[in-house]
Design a protein around this motif. Structure first.
Motif, PDB file in Angstrom:
ATOM      1  N   LEU A   1       4.647  -0.809  12.133  1.00 56.55           N
ATOM      2  CA  LEU A   1       3.672  -0.997  11.064  1.00 56.55           C
ATOM      3  C   LEU A   1       4.164  -1.975   9.998  1.00 56.55           C
ATOM      4  N   ALA A   2       5.465  -2.037   9.809  1.00 56.47           N
ATOM      5  CA  ALA A   2       6.011  -2.968   8.800  1.00 56.47           C
ATOM      6  C   ALA A   2       5.801  -4.424   9.195  1.00 56.47           C
ATOM      7  N   TYR A   3       5.477  -4.659  10.473  1.00 56.06           N
ATOM      8  CA  TYR A   3       5.293  -6.027  10.971  1.00 56.06           C
ATOM      9  C   TYR A   3       3.829  -6.348  11.249  1.00 56.06           C
ATOM     10  N   ALA A   4       2.928  -5.484  10.774  1.00 57.01           N
ATOM     11  CA  ALA A   4       1.499  -5.664  11.060  1.00 57.01           C
ATOM     12  C   ALA A   4       0.818  -6.611  10.081  1.00 57.01           C
ATOM     13  N   GLY A   5       1.539  -7.025   9.048  1.00 61.63           N
ATOM     14  CA  GLY A   5       0.967  -7.951   8.085  1.00 61.63           C
ATOM     15  C   GLY A   5       0.355  -7.282   6.880  1.00 61.63           C
ATOM     16  N   PHE A   6       0.654  -5.990   6.681  1.00 60.47           N
ATOM     17  CA  PHE A   6       0.092  -5.249   5.554  1.00 60.47           C
ATOM     18  C   PHE A   6       1.177  -4.815   4.573  1.00 60.47           C
TER      19      PHE A   6
ATOM     20  N   GLY B   1     -18.651  -5.564  11.808  1.00 61.84           N
ATOM     21  CA  GLY B   1     -19.808  -6.397  11.498  1.00 61.84           C
ATOM     22  C   GLY B   1     -19.844  -6.963  10.105  1.00 61.84           C
ATOM     23  N   PHE B   2     -20.900  -7.733   9.858  1.00 59.81           N
ATOM     24  CA  PHE B   2     -21.264  -8.256   8.553  1.00 59.81           C
ATOM     25  C   PHE B   2     -22.570  -7.593   8.115  1.00 59.81           C
ATOM     26  N   LYS B   3     -22.921  -7.802   6.848  1.00 65.23           N
ATOM     27  CA  LYS B   3     -24.216  -7.388   6.313  1.00 65.23           C
ATOM     28  C   LYS B   3     -24.463  -5.895   6.585  1.00 65.23           C
ATOM     29  N   GLU B   4     -25.643  -5.552   7.099  1.00 64.77           N
ATOM     30  CA  GLU B   4     -25.980  -4.138   7.289  1.00 64.77           C
ATOM     31  C   GLU B   4     -25.361  -3.537   8.548  1.00 64.77           C
ATOM     32  N   SER B   5     -24.494  -4.290   9.208  1.00 65.66           N
ATOM     33  CA  SER B   5     -23.753  -3.740  10.341  1.00 65.66           C
ATOM     34  C   SER B   5     -22.435  -3.105   9.904  1.00 65.66           C
ATOM     35  N   GLY B   6     -22.174  -3.086   8.587  1.00 60.16           N
ATOM     36  CA  GLY B   6     -21.015  -2.356   8.100  1.00 60.16           C
ATOM     37  C   GLY B   6     -19.884  -3.243   7.639  1.00 60.16           C
ATOM     38  N   TYR B   7     -18.741  -2.615   7.367  1.00 57.90           N
ATOM     39  CA  TYR B   7     -17.551  -3.354   6.946  1.00 57.90           C
ATOM     40  C   TYR B   7     -16.301  -2.611   7.407  1.00 57.90           C
ATOM     41  N   GLY B   8     -15.219  -3.373   7.478  1.00 57.67           N
ATOM     42  CA  GLY B   8     -14.003  -2.859   8.090  1.00 57.67           C
ATOM     43  C   GLY B   8     -13.976  -3.222   9.564  1.00 57.67           C
ATOM     44  N   ARG B   9     -12.801  -3.146  10.167  1.00 51.38           N
ATOM     45  CA  ARG B   9     -12.638  -3.489  11.579  1.00 51.38           C
ATOM     46  C   ARG B   9     -11.936  -2.369  12.321  1.00 51.38           C
ATOM     47  N   GLU B  10     -12.326  -2.186  13.579  1.00 49.90           N
ATOM     48  CA  GLU B  10     -11.658  -1.225  14.454  1.00 49.90           C
ATOM     49  C   GLU B  10     -11.134  -1.970  15.665  1.00 49.90           C
ATOM     50  N   GLY B  11      -9.960  -1.547  16.140  1.00 51.79           N
ATOM     51  CA  GLY B  11      -9.322  -2.252  17.245  1.00 51.79           C
ATOM     52  C   GLY B  11      -8.369  -3.317  16.725  1.00 51.79           C
TER      53      GLY B  11
ATOM     54  N   HIS C   1      -5.988  -5.425  13.115  1.00 50.64           N
ATOM     55  CA  HIS C   1      -6.886  -5.229  11.976  1.00 50.64           C
ATOM     56  C   HIS C   1      -7.327  -3.773  11.840  1.00 50.64           C
ATOM     57  N   GLY C   2      -7.371  -3.043  12.963  1.00 53.32           N
ATOM     58  CA  GLY C   2      -7.809  -1.651  12.944  1.00 53.32           C
ATOM     59  C   GLY C   2      -6.847  -0.713  12.243  1.00 53.32           C
ATOM     60  N   LEU C   3      -5.606  -1.174  11.997  1.00 60.19           N
ATOM     61  CA  LEU C   3      -4.633  -0.373  11.273  1.00 60.19           C
ATOM     62  C   LEU C   3      -4.924  -0.343   9.773  1.00 60.19           C
ATOM     63  N   GLU C   4      -5.522  -1.430   9.272  1.00 65.40           N
ATOM     64  CA  GLU C   4      -5.656  -1.618   7.830  1.00 65.40           C
ATOM     65  C   GLU C   4      -6.412  -0.476   7.153  1.00 65.40           C
ATOM     66  N   GLY C   5      -7.463   0.017   7.817  1.00 63.40           N
ATOM     67  CA  GLY C   5      -8.279   1.067   7.228  1.00 63.40           C
ATOM     68  C   GLY C   5      -7.567   2.392   7.094  1.00 63.40           C
ATOM     69  N   TYR C   6      -6.387   2.529   7.713  1.00 64.90           N
ATOM     70  CA  TYR C   6      -5.649   3.800   7.690  1.00 64.90           C
ATOM     71  C   TYR C   6      -4.324   3.681   6.945  1.00 64.90           C
ATOM     72  N   LEU C   7      -4.142   2.582   6.202  1.00 65.48           N
ATOM     73  CA  LEU C   7      -2.895   2.365   5.470  1.00 65.48           C
ATOM     74  C   LEU C   7      -3.178   2.142   3.991  1.00 65.48           C
TER      75      LEU C   7
END
Length: 475
Positions: free
Chosen positions: A136-141, A454-464, A467-473
């Motif tokens: 995780l220290a090398y994930a860019g976050f 997605g963008f707009k009304e398809s939401g925000y954040g990324r999974e997979g 990038h999918g790590l960012e939402g949990y750190l």
């Protein structure tokens, strides 16, 4: 055309209990309330099991169990957490046939898709994030990213086990603990996953599964002990969640609806494009957020493409989802079938021309034939609203600029597909399409290493992906 003899997959490999409780703190527990609901096989309307619906007190128990497990799980070296994720992935592989049959029974999707698409991707996501757990220290976050705490996760009914993997694997890899609520119509594979957690000796409280409907989800999302909310589902519910969490400390990712454009240029290989169109909208009965539900065809090839597409649709087999020859399975619920019918009738009422191949419909269950609409205007409801079924709206364009304008003329922005042999045109289009994922000469291609969102009304954040790590750190 070949005639196929029935080739049904046996259900004997699946042992469905008559009744299920809640999975909290590593144990099966009874809910504090009396509410239970039946989950049915959408292909036959047969009752599969009775499932407990969690109330606020049950959700509170689950969140407290996850909070209690968090200090030990988060302090565990990443390499040790990885071993649990790797073990879960191997057990999923070992039980893949059982899980595929269970998914098809509860969801209605063809066994060929459960077996060949869903389950391999489920295992792959756990393998992939097992690899990230000690890096995780090398994930860019940042050099020392920390987990957030308790993740409250709410998943939909279209890919029950795959959406679970998308949510749980990165959360655990980052050191969070989880309370997950599956969709009320498809809880069985999530409950089977609870058994997998026990089989893998996952510490109690690290993963908790609470079943129920919208009320259960709302109790989880709004619980003060939840530090992170991840939701996949409709844009309407996503809006409610965003409003309820505004001003709180909770981190939120949303993966919502879509109305993707599948764009075919005149130089595209026709037969390959037809297969991509069929995969884009009729895969999983169109129950796909990123489905290519709007076909944009260059005017000069529209007649030829439609002729080839109708010919191909005539070969699709609709029927028993457990039959290995089936292409189109059952619609997941009576409610979803009613929505598909309503929007299809609106398409006809607004002047579009409806076409379906000759298609016998079974007497029992929830079914809708593969359908396409021509003569569609951008103002039609079927071109604007997410149908979430096997219905394709066909529009035409003349120039690349017009294709971009029509493709982006939607409140959604989840995905798009472009079919052309010109790499320069492909890149030109991709840079202008407001979509989180743009597929090149393919559609519905997923990989655990690739981010999705997605963008707009398809939401925000990324999974997979990374990038999918960012939402949990906590960055």
């Amino acid at each position: 055309m070949f005639e196929y003899a029935p080739a049904p997959e046996s259900r004997d490999i699946v042992d469905i209990r008559p009744s299920y409780g809640l999975f909290i703190n590593g144990e099966w527990v009874e809910p504090q309330g009396e509410e239970r609901h039946k989950t049915v096989n959408p292909a036959t309307e047969e009752v599969l099991a009775e499932v407990a619906w969690a109330g606020e007190a049950d959700v509170d128990r689950a969140v407290q169990a996850a909070a209690k497990a968090f200090p030990v799980w988060s302090a565990m070296p990443g390499a040790e957490r990885a071993k649990y994720l790797f073990r879960i992935a191997r057990i999923i592989q070992e039980r893949a046939r059982e899980l595929a049959v269970l998914e098809t029974l509860d969801n209605g999707k063809p066994i060929r898709e459960s077996r060949d698409v869903d389950l391999p991707l489920v295992a792959a996501h756990f393998f992939y994030y097992a690899g990230w757990a000690d890096k995780l220290a090398y994930a860019g976050f940042g050099p020392d990213p920390r987990p957030l705490g308790v993740a409250g996760q709410v998943i939909p009914w279209n890919f029950p086990l795959l959406m679970l993997a998308w949510k749980i694997a990165p959360a655990l890899a980052c050191g969070n603990t989880v309370v997950l609520k599956p969709a009320e119509t498809t809880p069985l594979t999530a409950l089977a996953f609870a058994d997998i957690c026990r089989q893998a000796d996952l510490p109690p409280g690290v993963v908790n599964i609470v079943t129920g409907a919208g009320g259960t989800g709302a109790a989880l999302v709004n619980h003060p002990g939840v530090d992170k909310v991840a939701f996949t589902g409709s844009t309407e519910v996503g809006r409610l969640i965003a409003r309820s969490l505004a001003g709180t400390r909770k981190k939120l990712t949303l993966e919502l609806g879509g109305k993707a454009a599948n764009i075919v240029f005149d130089d595209a290989p026709l037969d390959q494009a037809v297969e991509g169109i069929v995969n884009g909208i009729f895969f999983n009965q169109g129950h796909v957020c990123c489905a290519g539900s709007r076909l944009l065809v260059q005017e000069s090839i529209a007649a030829d493409l439609l002729e080839a597409l109708k010919r191909r649709l005539g070969t699709l087999r609709l029927g028993d989802p457990l039959d290995k020859n089936t292409d189109i399975g059952a619609i997941n619920s009576a409610e979803q079938l009613a929505k598909i019918r309503e929007l299809s009738e609106a398409g006809e009422a607004e002047g579009a021309e409806r076409w379906s191949p000759a298609c016998p419909i079974p007497d029992r269950g929830y079914w809708f034939p593969p359908t396409l609409f021509t003569g569609v205007a951008q103002s039609h409801r079927i071109a604007r609203e997410e149908i979430f079924g096997p219905v394709l709206s066909v529009l035409t364009f003349r120039t690349p600029a017009e294709a971009v304008e029509k493709a982006n003329n939607t409140p959604y922005g989840l995905s798009a597909g472009v079919w052309t042999e010109k790499a320069s045109l492909m890149l030109w289009m991709a840079s202008r399409l407001r979509a989180g994922v743009v597929w090149s000469n393919t559609f519905n291609r997923f990989d655990p290493a690739s981010p999705f969102g997605g963008f707009k009304e398809s939401g925000y954040g990324r999974e997979g992906g990374r990038h999918g790590l960012e939402g949990y750190l906590a960055l």
